[in-house]
Design an enzyme around this catalytic site. Structure first.
Site, PDB file in Angstrom:
ATOM      1  N   ARG A   1       0.853  -1.190   0.000  1.00  7.59           N
ATOM      2  CA  ARG A   1       0.000   0.000   0.000  1.00  7.59           C
ATOM      3  C   ARG A   1       0.887   1.236   0.000  1.00  7.59           C
ATOM      4  O   ARG A   1       1.709   1.413   0.902  1.00  7.59           O
ATOM      5  CB  ARG A   1      -0.905   0.002   1.236  1.00  7.59           C
TER       6      ARG A   1
ATOM      7  N   HIS B   1      -3.127  10.817   0.713  1.00 13.50           N
ATOM      8  CA  HIS B   1      -2.589  10.594   2.056  1.00 13.50           C
ATOM      9  C   HIS B   1      -2.034  11.946   2.521  1.00 13.50           C
ATOM     10  O   HIS B   1      -0.845  12.080   2.828  1.00 13.50           O
ATOM     11  CB  HIS B   1      -1.541   9.480   2.051  1.00 13.50           C
TER      12      HIS B   1
ATOM     13  N   GLU C   1      -7.907   8.459   6.110  1.00  9.91           N
ATOM     14  CA  GLU C   1      -8.246   9.096   7.377  1.00  9.91           C
ATOM     15  C   GLU C   1      -8.770  10.522   7.237  1.00  9.91           C
ATOM     16  O   GLU C   1      -8.129  11.492   7.709  1.00  9.91           O
ATOM     17  CB  GLU C   1      -7.026   9.072   8.304  1.00  9.91           C
TER      18      GLU C   1
ATOM     19  N   ASN D   1      -7.869   1.755   9.782  1.00 12.02           N
ATOM     20  CA  ASN D   1      -6.572   1.907  10.434  1.00 12.02           C
ATOM     21  C   ASN D   1      -6.808   1.848  11.935  1.00 12.02           C
ATOM     22  O   ASN D   1      -7.630   2.594  12.468  1.00 12.02           O
ATOM     23  CB  ASN D   1      -5.923   3.250  10.087  1.00 12.02           C
TER      24      ASN D   1
ATOM     25  N   TYR E   1      -4.877   1.639  15.820  1.00  9.42           N
ATOM     26  CA  TYR E   1      -3.670   1.675  16.661  1.00  9.42           C
ATOM     27  C   TYR E   1      -3.970   1.457  18.136  1.00  9.42           C
ATOM     28  O   TYR E   1      -3.205   0.827  18.838  1.00  9.42           O
ATOM     29  CB  TYR E   1      -2.932   3.008  16.477  1.00  9.42           C
TER      30      TYR E   1
ATOM     31  N   GLU F   1      -3.796  -0.190   8.132  1.00  4.00           N
ATOM     32  CA  GLU F   1      -2.634   0.233   8.926  1.00  4.00           C
ATOM     33  C   GLU F   1      -2.786  -0.332  10.320  1.00  4.00           C
ATOM     34  O   GLU F   1      -3.862  -0.232  10.922  1.00  4.00           O
ATOM     35  CB  GLU F   1      -2.550   1.761   9.073  1.00  4.00           C
TER      36      GLU F   1
HETATM   37  C1  FCB Z   1      -1.859   7.204  10.688  1.00  6.72           C
HETATM   38  C2  FCB Z   1      -1.368   7.701   9.354  1.00  6.72           C
HETATM   39  C3  FCB Z   1      -0.014   7.184   8.961  1.00  6.72           C
HETATM   40  C4  FCB Z   1       0.923   7.097  10.132  1.00  6.72           C
HETATM   41  C5  FCB Z   1       0.278   6.378  11.288  1.00  6.72           C
HETATM   42  C6  FCB Z   1       1.170   6.222  12.491  1.00  6.72           C
HETATM   43  O1  FCB Z   1      -2.771   8.093  11.221  1.00  6.72           O
HETATM   44  O2  FCB Z   1      -2.287   7.359   8.351  1.00  6.72           O
HETATM   45  O3  FCB Z   1       0.466   7.990   7.928  1.00  6.72           O
HETATM   46  O4  FCB Z   1       1.363   8.345  10.465  1.00  6.72           O
HETATM   47  O5  FCB Z   1      -0.877   7.047  11.671  1.00  6.72           O
END
Ligand code: FCB
Length: 457
Positions: A84, A128, A173, A299, A301, A353
């Site tokens: 990607r 992006h 995002e 995405n 985290y 992500e």
């Molecule tokens: C996301 C972004 C990516 C990277 C990660 C850690 O929000 O899409 O570019 O910065 O966080």
């Protein structure tokens, strides 16, 4: 925590599940003014005093623009199915409209062919975050005309490489672009207005829907979708005010995007909360936004815990934190995916992500990043848990292939599974990359394709 055994984890996924690694143009390419590239809003933002933690910028980054062949070899060596990456809009259309930059287009043309030659499926993202500065000078995403400029850009890129890329993501995002870019000012273009942020969010969504229609109308056969940053958002306590605050946060960051995309409406509670800051809509905008997608990218985290007083402190959660200060919470990914499947008629979903920044040290050619390896392994297991409960998951991509320019955090935060020595641009596989490669090698005796197989493209 220890990492689950490779093959037992691998067996929890269908044979056609797509495994990948992810990057974005501004974070790795460098070559900020090479071969006719125009400036982006991030080139401008980096010059603002105090905007970037280490006062760095993207002018060199990982120098991927010049080292792309070696980087593709590295990706191939990992044994992934997919890569990607994003296209830098100002590299291919420097002013964001009108003239195309042939040298910029040729770069992505070569990149796509280079991936295909190595047996890797290209997953392309159009936006992006690096909007051409020339469009920002005319109002950027707050300006409705930018919607049409984006549709033209999408069509131009698809005309050039759309016959060879497996998937095209319109935006990465949109919440980040809208809120961090236009409300808190932490990211480019660094504005501070909630009304502007909400108008920008609306234009991003509208441009997504219109771009999908335009790409299909011109016969583009790539799978089309969007990538959202989503988290489960819960209250810190069962108190009424905490619960109400968590509900509102969920509205602003999850439902504000998911509802229009999949239900053709904006959430009423958020509209009421915004009052005069709600965006201006034209007839049919919501219908266009709800244009059916081939996939949804997520995405993930960490989770978000909310208290009305703002008193909740992640450090008291008892969980490990990454170098970003983000709580390691893999079960939140399963919870999120189940919720999306339950509340919306989602198409096949990809984690586009997932990964973590930790402090690394390169010693004798090795980076023993056990925490990152475990983070990735446990999140992959969380995806398997969602799959086992019937969620249509089609793929998973690690953020990120390389250590890179981490936006306002600069180069200090390292998300790569491959270490980058910025002084020499030398790349070194971290233990997490070796773990991922070994994990991917165990894809032999696996279960039959899932119902989500159609999205495998
Ligand atoms: C996301 C972004 C990516 C990277 C990660 C850690 O929000 O899409 O570019 O910065 O966080």
């Amino acid at each position: 925590m220890t990492s689950p055994d490779h093959s037992s984890l691998q067996q929890r996924f269908p044979r056609d599940f797509v495994w990948g690694v992810a990057t974005s143009a501004f974070q790795i390419e460098g070559a900020a003014a090479a071969d006719g590239k125009g400036p982006s809003i991030w080139d401008t933002f980096c010059r603002r005093s105090g905007a970037i933690a280490d006062a760095s910028d993207g002018s060199v980054a990982c120098d991927h623009y010049h080292r792309w062949r070696d980087d593709l070899d590295l990706i191939a060596d990992l044994g992934v199915d997919a890569y990607r990456f994003s296209v830098s809009w100002p590299r291919v259309q420097p002013a964001g409209q009108g003239a195309w930059n042939e040298r910029g287009l040729a770069f992505y043309d070569r990149l796509v062919d280079g991936l295909l030659e190595r047996g890797i499926r290209p997953y392309l993202t159009l936006n992006h975050w690096d909007l051409p500065q020339a469009l920002q000078d005319r109002g950027g995403w707050a300006q409705r005309d930018t919607v049409h400029r984006f549709v033209d850009y999408a069509q131009g890129v698809a005309r050039r490489v759309g016959d060879r890329v497996a998937a095209i993501t319109t935006h990465n995002e949109p919440w980040v672009v809208a809120v961090l870019g236009h409300e808190t000012g932490l990211f480019a273009p660094g504005l501070h207005s909630r009304a502007t942020a909400m108008q920008a969010a609306h234009h991003l969504l509208l441009s997504h829907g219109l771009a999908l229609q335009a790409l299909r109308a011109q016969g583009c056969r790539s799978r089309l979708g969007i990538v959202l940053n989503l988290s489960p958002i819960g209250p810190a306590t069962a108190r009424e005010d905490d619960v109400a605050q968590a509900r509102l946060e969920d509205g602003r960051s999850v439902r504000w995007y998911m509802d229009p995309l999949f239900k053709g409406t904006y959430p009423q509670d958020v509209l009421e909360h915004l009052g005069a800051d709600a965006p201006t809509l034209e007839a049919d905008d919501l219908r266009h936004i709800a244009t059916p997608m081939d996939f949804l990218g997520v995405n993930y985290y960490t989770r978000s815990v909310v208290s009305a007083s703002g008193a909740w402190d992640v450090k008291t959660s008892g969980k490990a934190l990454t170098d970003m200060g983000w709580e390691v919470y893999p079960e939140g990914l399963t919870e999120l995916l189940l919720r999306l499947h339950r509340d919306y008629r989602v198409p096949p979903m990809y984690v586009k992500e997932n990964g973590a920044a930790f402090k690394d040290s390169l010693v004798d050619g090795r980076v023993h990043d056990r925490e990152r390896t475990e983070y990735i392994a446990h999140h992959i297991a969380a995806v398997a848990d969602a799959l086992a409960q019937g969620v249509p998951m089609a793929g998973y991509m690690v953020w990120s292939l390389l250590d890179n320019f981490e936006w306002a955090s600069g180069y200090d935060k390292r998300f790569g599974i491959v270490h980058v020595d910025y002084a020499t641009q030398r790349r070194t596989l971290k233990d997490s990359a070796r773990w991922y490669r070994d994990f991917l090698r165990t894809r032999q005796a696996r279960a039959e394709p899932s119902a989500a197989a159609g999205a495998g493209a």
